[in-house]
Write a protein that holds these residues in place. Sequence first.
Motif, mmCIF file in Angstrom:
data_model
loop_
_atom_site.group_PDB
_atom_site.id
_atom_site.type_symbol
_atom_site.label_atom_id
_atom_site.label_comp_id
_atom_site.label_asym_id
_atom_site.label_seq_id
_atom_site.Cartn_x
_atom_site.Cartn_y
_atom_site.Cartn_z
ATOM 1 N N PRO A 1 -62.060 -69.287 -5.315
ATOM 2 C CA PRO A 1 -61.038 -69.239 -6.601
ATOM 3 C C PRO A 1 -60.299 -70.698 -6.580
ATOM 4 C CG PRO A 1 -59.899 -68.319 -4.673
ATOM 5 C CD PRO A 1 -61.559 -68.576 -4.234
ATOM 6 N N ASP A 2 -60.226 -71.387 -5.695
ATOM 7 C CA ASP A 2 -59.395 -72.650 -5.342
ATOM 8 C C ASP A 2 -59.531 -73.707 -6.296
ATOM 9 O OD1 ASP A 2 -57.774 -71.178 -3.277
ATOM 10 O OD2 ASP A 2 -58.871 -72.352 -1.773
ATOM 11 N N GLU A 3 -60.795 -74.142 -6.462
ATOM 12 C CA GLU A 3 -61.147 -75.187 -7.260
ATOM 13 C C GLU A 3 -61.020 -74.920 -8.827
ATOM 14 O OE1 GLU A 3 -64.126 -78.835 -6.295
ATOM 15 O OE2 GLU A 3 -65.277 -76.897 -6.410
ATOM 16 N N GLY A 4 -61.174 -73.564 -9.100
ATOM 17 C CA GLY A 4 -61.124 -73.313 -10.404
ATOM 18 C C GLY A 4 -59.277 -73.152 -10.759
ATOM 19 N N ARG A 5 -58.647 -72.746 -9.973
ATOM 20 C CA ARG A 5 -57.245 -72.881 -10.135
ATOM 21 C C ARG A 5 -56.633 -74.195 -10.105
ATOM 22 N NH1 ARG A 5 -55.704 -71.199 -5.058
ATOM 23 N NH2 ARG A 5 -56.167 -68.976 -5.842
ATOM 24 N N TYR A 6 -56.967 -75.012 -9.411
ATOM 25 C CA TYR A 6 -56.490 -76.540 -9.306
ATOM 26 C C TYR A 6 -57.225 -77.348 -10.372
ATOM 27 C CZ TYR A 6 -54.245 -74.975 -4.914
ATOM 28 O OH TYR A 6 -53.671 -74.322 -3.995
ATOM 29 N N SER A 7 -58.170 -76.858 -11.197
ATOM 30 C CA SER A 7 -58.672 -77.519 -12.280
ATOM 31 C C SER A 7 -57.981 -76.728 -13.513
ATOM 32 C CB SER A 7 -60.182 -77.283 -12.283
ATOM 33 O OG SER A 7 -60.604 -78.039 -11.077
ATOM 34 N N GLU A 8 -57.753 -75.588 -13.595
ATOM 35 C CA GLU A 8 -57.207 -74.928 -14.774
ATOM 36 C C GLU A 8 -55.681 -75.300 -15.197
ATOM 37 O OE1 GLU A 8 -56.760 -72.415 -18.231
ATOM 38 O OE2 GLU A 8 -58.543 -73.564 -17.199
ATOM 39 N N ILE A 9 -55.083 -75.514 -13.882
ATOM 40 C CA ILE A 9 -53.611 -75.701 -14.042
ATOM 41 C C ILE A 9 -53.522 -77.283 -14.903
ATOM 42 C CG2 ILE A 9 -51.386 -76.426 -13.000
ATOM 43 C CD1 ILE A 9 -52.249 -74.127 -10.923
ATOM 44 N N PRO A 10 -54.066 -78.183 -14.454
ATOM 45 C CA PRO A 10 -54.168 -79.377 -15.168
ATOM 46 C C PRO A 10 -54.636 -79.473 -16.690
ATOM 47 C CG PRO A 10 -55.026 -79.579 -13.016
ATOM 48 C CD PRO A 10 -54.835 -78.420 -13.201
ATOM 49 N N ARG A 11 -55.682 -78.662 -16.877
ATOM 50 C CA ARG A 11 -56.393 -78.505 -18.214
ATOM 51 C C ARG A 11 -55.363 -77.817 -19.034
ATOM 52 N NH1 ARG A 11 -57.871 -75.155 -21.895
ATOM 53 N NH2 ARG A 11 -57.143 -73.467 -20.611
ATOM 54 N N GLU A 12 -54.457 -76.799 -18.551
ATOM 55 C CA GLU A 12 -53.526 -76.318 -19.248
ATOM 56 C C GLU A 12 -52.293 -77.171 -19.668
ATOM 57 O OE1 GLU A 12 -52.256 -72.186 -18.118
ATOM 58 O OE2 GLU A 12 -54.496 -71.710 -17.966
ATOM 59 N N MET A 13 -52.059 -78.067 -18.589
ATOM 60 C CA MET A 13 -50.948 -79.192 -18.689
ATOM 61 C C MET A 13 -51.469 -79.891 -20.031
ATOM 62 S SD MET A 13 -49.833 -80.485 -15.133
ATOM 63 C CE MET A 13 -48.743 -79.782 -14.144
ATOM 64 N N ILE A 14 -52.767 -80.448 -20.044
ATOM 65 C CA ILE A 14 -53.078 -81.259 -21.152
ATOM 66 C C ILE A 14 -53.051 -80.505 -22.508
ATOM 67 C CG2 ILE A 14 -55.109 -82.442 -21.949
ATOM 68 C CD1 ILE A 14 -55.896 -82.991 -19.052
ATOM 69 N N GLU A 15 -53.380 -79.255 -22.490
ATOM 70 C CA GLU A 15 -53.390 -78.387 -23.571
ATOM 71 C C GLU A 15 -51.963 -78.165 -24.117
ATOM 72 O OE1 GLU A 15 -54.041 -73.757 -24.075
ATOM 73 O OE2 GLU A 15 -56.034 -74.703 -24.006
ATOM 74 N N SER A 16 -51.195 -77.858 -23.574
ATOM 75 C CA SER A 16 -49.880 -77.740 -23.831
ATOM 76 C C SER A 16 -48.887 -78.841 -24.190
ATOM 77 C CB SER A 16 -49.145 -76.588 -22.803
ATOM 78 O OG SER A 16 -48.872 -77.261 -21.620
ATOM 79 N N GLY A 17 -49.403 -80.047 -23.271
ATOM 80 C CA GLY A 17 -48.342 -81.019 -23.464
ATOM 81 C C GLY A 17 -47.406 -81.032 -22.602
ATOM 82 N N ASP A 18 -47.195 -79.915 -21.826
ATOM 83 C CA ASP A 18 -46.162 -79.606 -20.888
ATOM 84 C C ASP A 18 -46.475 -80.115 -19.346
ATOM 85 O OD1 ASP A 18 -44.015 -79.109 -19.146
ATOM 86 O OD2 ASP A 18 -43.899 -77.033 -19.753
#
Length: 198
Positions: A33-50
């Motif tokens: 689960p780790d790589e997915g988690r540490y890749s999804e969080i930055p992806r959501e940062m980019i998507e949200s702009g936050d």
Amino acid sequence: MKTKGLMIFGVIAALLCVYVYFAGLGDYGFIDPDEGRYSEIPREMIESGDFITPRLNYVKYFEKPIMHYWLTAAAFMTLGQNEFAGRLTPVTLGLLGCVITFLLALRVTKDFRASVISGMVLASSVLWYALSRINITDMTLTFFFTGSLYFFRVWIDDVSRKIWLIMFYVFMALAVMSKGLIGVVLPGGIAVVYSVLT
């Protein structure tokens, strides 16, 4: 002539390390689960702009500090959202950790050959290699932790130049931003013990 040969060996060894570490880096999917988690969080940062509040599956996620997410987000924004970009931060910092090891050994031993061997031993360590090729926070922490100790050693050799002590503090702060209080407890503890013993 001997020094030139050592320099050539060092350059070849460094290029070989870069090739081995980067070869096939994006050829396999993220490991759950780790790589997915540490890749999804930055992806959501980019998507949200936050880029301040980490989110996992759109829920606030404060388990780890933010530095690794920022570095991964920067790689995604530069190279696209793929496995290679997701692993770019740990593999780059893993290789730079080998460089710091070489520089620290060179400062301590003044022996170029021994310093190259020190860097190569680390680079050829199976666990170091493996952790450098997966997107988790360990290599980010380790790079800044090792960097802080390097600058502490440089400051010991040249206490008149406060910039080295400032860099020690900066790298400890970046280590804290990578994985929490361990980033100041370990290098700070080592510095205190060294200071007491000497």
